[in-house]
Write an enzyme that holds these catalytic residues in place. Structure first.
Site, PDB file in Angstrom:
ATOM      1  N   LYS A  90      38.215  -0.515   0.863  1.00 21.04           N
ATOM      2  CA  LYS A  90      38.417   0.940   0.885  1.00 21.04           C
ATOM      3  C   LYS A  90      39.919   1.170   0.856  1.00 21.04           C
ATOM      4  CE  LYS A  90      39.571   4.249   3.231  1.00 21.04           C
ATOM      5  NZ  LYS A  90      40.318   5.145   2.356  1.00 21.04           N
ATOM      6  N   GLU A 148      46.380  -4.294  11.527  1.00 15.39           N
ATOM      7  CA  GLU A 148      47.825  -4.312  11.235  1.00 15.39           C
ATOM      8  C   GLU A 148      48.325  -2.890  11.382  1.00 15.39           C
ATOM      9  OE1 GLU A 148      49.507  -6.901  10.905  1.00 15.39           O
ATOM     10  OE2 GLU A 148      48.096  -8.466  10.294  1.00 15.39           O
ATOM     11  N   CYS A 185      56.083  -0.279   7.810  1.00 15.36           N
ATOM     12  CA  CYS A 185      55.704  -0.592   9.194  1.00 15.36           C
ATOM     13  C   CYS A 185      56.762  -1.454   9.867  1.00 15.36           C
ATOM     14  CB  CYS A 185      54.358  -1.296   9.201  1.00 15.36           C
ATOM     15  SG  CYS A 185      54.323  -2.700   8.077  1.00 15.36           S
ATOM     16  N   GLU A 212      56.918   6.053  16.113  1.00 21.09           N
ATOM     17  CA  GLU A 212      57.063   5.670  14.705  1.00 21.09           C
ATOM     18  C   GLU A 212      57.030   6.944  13.869  1.00 21.09           C
ATOM     19  OE1 GLU A 212      53.670   4.174  12.522  1.00 21.09           O
ATOM     20  OE2 GLU A 212      54.885   2.530  11.766  1.00 21.09           O
TER      21      GLU A 212
HETATM   22  P1  NAD Z   1      46.033   5.765   8.356  1.00 21.70           P
HETATM   23  O1  NAD Z   1      45.621   5.100   9.613  1.00 21.70           O
HETATM   24  O2  NAD Z   1      46.023   7.233   8.303  1.00 21.70           O
HETATM   25  O3  NAD Z   1      45.096   5.291   7.149  1.00 21.70           O
HETATM   26  C1  NAD Z   1      44.916   3.919   6.835  1.00 21.70           C
HETATM   27  C2  NAD Z   1      43.583   3.739   6.152  1.00 21.70           C
HETATM   28  O4  NAD Z   1      42.543   4.013   7.095  1.00 21.70           O
HETATM   29  C3  NAD Z   1      43.357   4.686   4.969  1.00 21.70           C
HETATM   30  O5  NAD Z   1      42.688   3.987   3.948  1.00 21.70           O
HETATM   31  C4  NAD Z   1      42.469   5.763   5.581  1.00 21.70           C
HETATM   32  O6  NAD Z   1      41.662   6.412   4.620  1.00 21.70           O
HETATM   33  C5  NAD Z   1      41.619   4.924   6.530  1.00 21.70           C
HETATM   34  N1  NAD Z   1      40.964   5.675   7.615  1.00 21.70           N
HETATM   35  C6  NAD Z   1      41.328   6.875   8.134  1.00 21.70           C
HETATM   36  N2  NAD Z   1      40.442   7.252   9.089  1.00 21.70           N
HETATM   37  C7  NAD Z   1      39.520   6.266   9.183  1.00 21.70           C
HETATM   38  C8  NAD Z   1      38.366   6.059   9.994  1.00 21.70           C
HETATM   39  N3  NAD Z   1      37.986   6.948  10.902  1.00 21.70           N
HETATM   40  N4  NAD Z   1      37.662   4.918   9.834  1.00 21.70           N
HETATM   41  C9  NAD Z   1      38.046   3.988   8.939  1.00 21.70           C
HETATM   42  N5  NAD Z   1      39.122   4.121   8.123  1.00 21.70           N
HETATM   43  C10 NAD Z   1      39.855   5.257   8.252  1.00 21.70           C
HETATM   44  O7  NAD Z   1      47.471   5.188   7.976  1.00 21.70           O
HETATM   45  P2  NAD Z   1      48.393   5.532   6.720  1.00 21.70           P
HETATM   46  O8  NAD Z   1      49.000   6.877   6.902  1.00 21.70           O
HETATM   47  O9  NAD Z   1      47.667   5.249   5.460  1.00 21.70           O
HETATM   48  O10 NAD Z   1      49.526   4.404   6.855  1.00 21.70           O
HETATM   49  C11 NAD Z   1      50.627   4.525   7.697  1.00 21.70           C
HETATM   50  C12 NAD Z   1      50.460   3.681   8.936  1.00 21.70           C
HETATM   51  O11 NAD Z   1      50.127   2.345   8.584  1.00 21.70           O
HETATM   52  C13 NAD Z   1      51.736   3.576   9.737  1.00 21.70           C
HETATM   53  O12 NAD Z   1      51.440   3.699  11.112  1.00 21.70           O
HETATM   54  C14 NAD Z   1      52.221   2.173   9.442  1.00 21.70           C
HETATM   55  O13 NAD Z   1      53.042   1.601  10.411  1.00 21.70           O
HETATM   56  C15 NAD Z   1      50.945   1.435   9.302  1.00 21.70           C
HETATM   57  N6  NAD Z   1      51.150   0.209   8.525  1.00 21.70           N
HETATM   58  C16 NAD Z   1      51.065  -1.006   9.153  1.00 21.70           C
HETATM   59  C17 NAD Z   1      51.319  -2.179   8.444  1.00 21.70           C
HETATM   60  C18 NAD Z   1      51.255  -3.543   9.081  1.00 21.70           C
HETATM   61  O14 NAD Z   1      51.198  -4.519   8.352  1.00 21.70           O
HETATM   62  N7  NAD Z   1      51.271  -3.656  10.383  1.00 21.70           N
HETATM   63  C19 NAD Z   1      51.646  -2.094   7.098  1.00 21.70           C
HETATM   64  C20 NAD Z   1      51.724  -0.840   6.504  1.00 21.70           C
HETATM   65  C21 NAD Z   1      51.460   0.309   7.218  1.00 21.70           C
END
Ligand code: NAD
Length: 472
Positions: free
Chosen positions: A169, A244, A278, A378
């Site tokens: 997804k 992550e 991140c 963050e």
């Molecule tokens: P997000 O949590 O909003 O979304 C991430 C994914 O989760 C998307 O595909 C979203 O559609 C999905 N999602 C949302 N609600 C969900 C639910 N209830 N159940 C299952 N899936 C769901 O994050 P974002 O805005 O896409 O990304 C930014 C965040 O990601 C930042 O906090 C960043 O630090 C983190 N990030 C972490 C890493 C790492 O490797 N640690 C890498 C990149 C980004």
């Protein structure tokens, strides 16, 4: 204008059952450049069923067979580096020089998994005991937008290496990259049903993956809040999870650092991927005795830091991905000013001439205290906090005074000392003297930055169960 209406299920592109339409908006000018039909729970259940069927045979494959699929994926993705990079630039405004590195790093995840697989003994035997490693089952792979292609490659490489089948997804903000990735999966000729992709909303497609009893594992990259909900909701079906999550990473500049090298390194760490990373080193810890010259050095270096068209290879910082992200960064910049931090560079609003897109001013705050909101939360944008410290011990204490623990950096001339400091940072990865990568090195967080590790052998292990067979 791109029109995406299909999902990829059981080895075929099929019309989406879900009917919701979503515009793809170009962050540099807010224009609609495409439309995607979002999948729903029914699409997700079909994809899970296909993955479940495929697992009965794919779960039995040998290491050699899986290594050859990894080789095929590497070849397919390597041929599409330019297209994947262009899609990242177009749909989320990733700056081209960074986007290319991200995509190359994604391609390299496949040979890294191949090597990891080679090194991993799948069977160990002593006396009358045999211990084998078995694939966990169907895995749901959920990605964030900020390096979507890389996350798909990383998670897919680990899952395939382990013998798992998957439903991906991708972030709904990454459909153009996902389309190219799907063409790579097609070209790699994986068996039907091994890799399925449903583009859709997190609360719909992601939630179905998390609750469905036929999904054994979720590998997730995204925010802490969603990671927590996955852990909580996944418990009902005893999901294995790799999470992550976010970061607020420290860069410790030691008092022996050579500033001509250390300042550019600190700025790359802070502003990579326009700060939407991140791992971004958004807290720069500087010895009090050197704060004045570091501030001067940063202010001077930032005059050559260009903001603008992400497709231009000279650009250092592109737009934020969306209006929400633009507003989020603005509100934190305001908060920093209200809390009394000194604006050394940047500030609120658009950079002049870039009002049409989601551009923000790369901002450096000086005189920041580590308990200020901008140093603790963050904010996921190009905002760097300079924090002064008195002693090496205090620097380490400040570095670790965060709920996050994803990444860290140490900049200094004495390598032994830099290593000693690095080993005291409570984070999953620490780099010395600049951003660098190794596809065999594990990636993942301490504390709120996550659970589990990715990359190479560590990534594959996260998709395996251990089984002991004892003969009497
Ligand atoms: P997000 O949590 O909003 O979304 C991430 C994914 O989760 C998307 O595909 C979203 O559609 C999905 N999602 C949302 N609600 C969900 C639910 N209830 N159940 C299952 N899936 C769901 O994050 P974002 O805005 O896409 O990304 C930014 C965040 O990601 C930042 O906090 C960043 O630090 C983190 N990030 C972490 C890493 C790492 O490797 N640690 C890498 C990149 C980004």
């Amino acid at each position: 204008m791109a029109t995406i209406t299909k999902q990829y299920i059981d080895g075929e592109f099929v019309e989406s059952h879900g009917r919701e339409l979503m515009d793809i908006i170009k962050p540099t000018n807010r224009q609609v450049i495409g439309r995607v039909t979002l999948g729903d729970e029914e699409d997700t259940r079909r994809a899970i069923a296909a993955a479940k069927r495929a697992f009965t045979t794919f779960g039995q494959t040998t290491k050699e067979e899986r290594a050859s699929y990894l080789g095929g994926l590497y070849k397919a993705v390597s041929l599409r580096i330019d297209d994947l990079t262009a899609a990242m630039v177009e749909e989320y405004g990733g700056v081209v020089r960074f986007a290319r590195l991200i995509v190359e790093s994604g391609a390299n995840a496949f040979p890294a998994a191949e090597k990891g697989l080679e090194e991993l003994p799948m069977t160990r035997r002593w006396g009358k005991t045999t211990v084998t490693l078995a694939p966990v089952g169907v895995a749901g792979l959920i990605t964030a937008w900020n390096a979507n292609a890389l996350f798909i490659c990383l998670k897919l490489a680990s899952a395939i290496g382990a013998g798992c089948t998957v439903v991906i997804k991708p972030s709904e903000l990454s459909s153009l990259q996902t389309e190219v990735m799907l063409e790579c999966v097609e070209a790699a000729k994986l068996p039907k049903g091994v890799c399925n992709v449903v583009i859709g909303r997190g609360g719909v497609v992601g939630a179905e993956l998390v609750r469905n009893p036929d999904v054994a594992k979720i590998s997730f990259t995204g925010s802490v809040a969603v990671g927590q909900s996955i852990m909580r909701d996944g418990a009902a079906t005893m999901k294995r999870v790799t999470l992550e999550l976010g970061g607020k990473s420290p860069t410790i500049l030691l008092d022996d650092a050579v500033l001509d090298k250390a300042i550019p390194a600190a700025l790359i760490l802070a502003f990579m991927n326009s700060g939407q990373a991140c791992a971004a080193g958004t807290r720069l810890l500087v010895p009090k005795s050197r704060v004045a010259e570091v501030k001067r050095g940063i202010a001077e270096a930032m005059t050559t830091f260009s903001v603008g068209d992400p497709a231009d290879p000279r650009t250092a910082v592109g737009p934020m991905v969306s209006q929400n992200q633009y507003e989020r960064v603005q509100s934190y910049i305001r908060k920093g000013i209200e809390e009394g931090a000194e604006v050394l560079v940047g500030g609120e609003g658009h950079p002049p001439g870039l009002e049409a897109g989601y551009f923000v001013k790369p901002t450096v705050f000086a005189n920041v205290k580590n308990d200020m909101t901008i140093a603790q939360e963050e904010l996921f944008g190009p905002v760097l906090c300079v924090i002064a410290y008195d002693s090496e011990d205090e620097a380490i204490r400040i570095a670790n005074d965060s709920k996050y623990g994803l990444h860290g950096a140490v900049l200094g001339a004495d390598l032994q000392r830099a290593r000693r400091v690095a080993s005291q940072i409570r984070a999953g990865r620490v780099v010395i003297n600049g951003m660098t990568d190794d596809p065999q090195a594990p990636w993942g967080g301490f504390k709120y930055s996550g659970v589990g590790r990715e990359y190479g052998r560590y990534g594959i292990e996260a998709f395996l169960e251990t089984r002991a067979i004892l003969e009497s």
